[in-house]
Design an enzyme around this catalytic site. Structure first.
Site, PDB file in Angstrom:
ATOM      1  N   VAL A  35       0.835  -1.201   0.000  1.00 14.69           N
ATOM      2  CA  VAL A  35       0.000   0.000   0.000  1.00 14.69           C
ATOM      3  C   VAL A  35       0.873   1.255   0.000  1.00 14.69           C
ATOM      4  O   VAL A  35       1.017   1.947  -1.012  1.00 14.69           O
ATOM      5  CB  VAL A  35      -0.959   0.004   1.220  1.00 14.69           C
ATOM      6  CG1 VAL A  35      -1.820   1.269   1.217  1.00 14.69           C
ATOM      7  CG2 VAL A  35      -1.842  -1.229   1.217  1.00 14.69           C
ATOM      8  N   CYS A  36       1.470   1.547   1.144  1.00 15.33           N
ATOM      9  CA  CYS A  36       2.156   2.827   1.336  1.00 15.33           C
ATOM     10  C   CYS A  36       3.541   2.888   0.709  1.00 15.33           C
ATOM     11  O   CYS A  36       4.130   3.959   0.632  1.00 15.33           O
ATOM     12  CB  CYS A  36       2.237   3.147   2.826  1.00 15.33           C
ATOM     13  SG  CYS A  36       0.603   3.301   3.577  1.00 15.33           S
ATOM     14  N   VAL A  37       4.062   1.745   0.268  1.00 11.40           N
ATOM     15  CA  VAL A  37       5.301   1.736  -0.510  1.00 11.40           C
ATOM     16  C   VAL A  37       4.987   1.667  -2.000  1.00 11.40           C
ATOM     17  O   VAL A  37       5.540   2.423  -2.796  1.00 11.40           O
ATOM     18  CB  VAL A  37       6.219   0.569  -0.092  1.00 11.40           C
ATOM     19  CG1 VAL A  37       7.443   0.495  -0.989  1.00 11.40           C
ATOM     20  CG2 VAL A  37       6.655   0.731   1.368  1.00 11.40           C
TER      21      VAL A  37
END
Length: 216
Positions: free
Chosen positions: A118-120
């Protein structure tokens, strides 16, 4: 596909900028791709390596009031530095973060964070599309499952991202052991965070400093 090869493709500390994304308690609680303590250790080692080589490091969280503060093992490396708190899940949609990265004038973007899928993945894929040279540090990141982590890595590779582990990245920044000042700083990081390699180095130093018995 354009291949990443040749000397110019290797990472250089003077051209690198590191972004650490959402290493927070809430995210860590559901990391199942790695042992959680390993993620903390590797991220701290990455942060200390970046500091040793003078690589600008951007720290960011998402809704820290609910998800928790950035791991102290990271913030202690950069005392007093602002941690940019976001509402965007995708860090690369937050203009303050992107502005901080752009202000460094560097184009080798290094990313690690929670969760990988997700956040990477989101900022990596967007930044690649905007012309950035992006490297993801896989062992300072983690996903909600082994599958999620590995599928995210495959997705980012397909988009053109480079994958490395934190110690390999530190060695690439060092490049030449004749860089004595950085070598000493990196050795200190290795003894603290590189597991068996660090302990073996300390053992080597012990042996070198142990007098040989006269009878020998």
């Amino acid at each position: 596909m354009s291949f990443r090869n040749g000397l110019a493709s290797l990472l250089r500390p003077e051209d690198s900028v590191l972004v650490l994304i959402d290493h927070q308690p809430y995210q860590l609680a559901n990391v199942n791709s790695h042992e959680p303590q390993m993620v903390i250790n590797n991220t701290a080692g990455l942060a200390k390596a970046a500091k040793a080589f003078g690589v600008p490091t951007i720290l960011t969280t998402v809704i820290a009031a609910r998800g928790g503060a950035l791991f102290p093992q990271i913030t202690e490396v950069f005392p007093g530095q602002e941690v940019i708190d976001r509402t965007f899940i995708n860090t690369w949609e937050d203009r303050k973060v992107v502005g901080a990265v752009e202000a460094t004038g560097r184009k080798q973007l290094v990313i690690a964070g929670l969760w990988t899928e997700v956040c990477v993945a989101m900022p990596t894929i967007q930044a690649l599309g905007e012309g950035w040279d992006v490297t993801v540090v896989t062992d300072a990141s983690g996903g909600v499952s082994v599958e999620a982590h590995l599928v995210a890595i495959q997705r980012m590779i397909a988009a053109g991202a480079n994958m490395m582990t934190w110690l390999a990245l530190a060695a690439e920044w060092q490049r030449d052991w004749a860089r004595a000042e950085q070598a000493a700083a990196l050795t200190n990081v290795i003894t603290q965070h590189a597991g068996g390699s660090g302990i073996a180095y300390l053992w080597e130093q012990q042996l070198l400093n142990t007098p040989v018995p006269a009878a020998a």
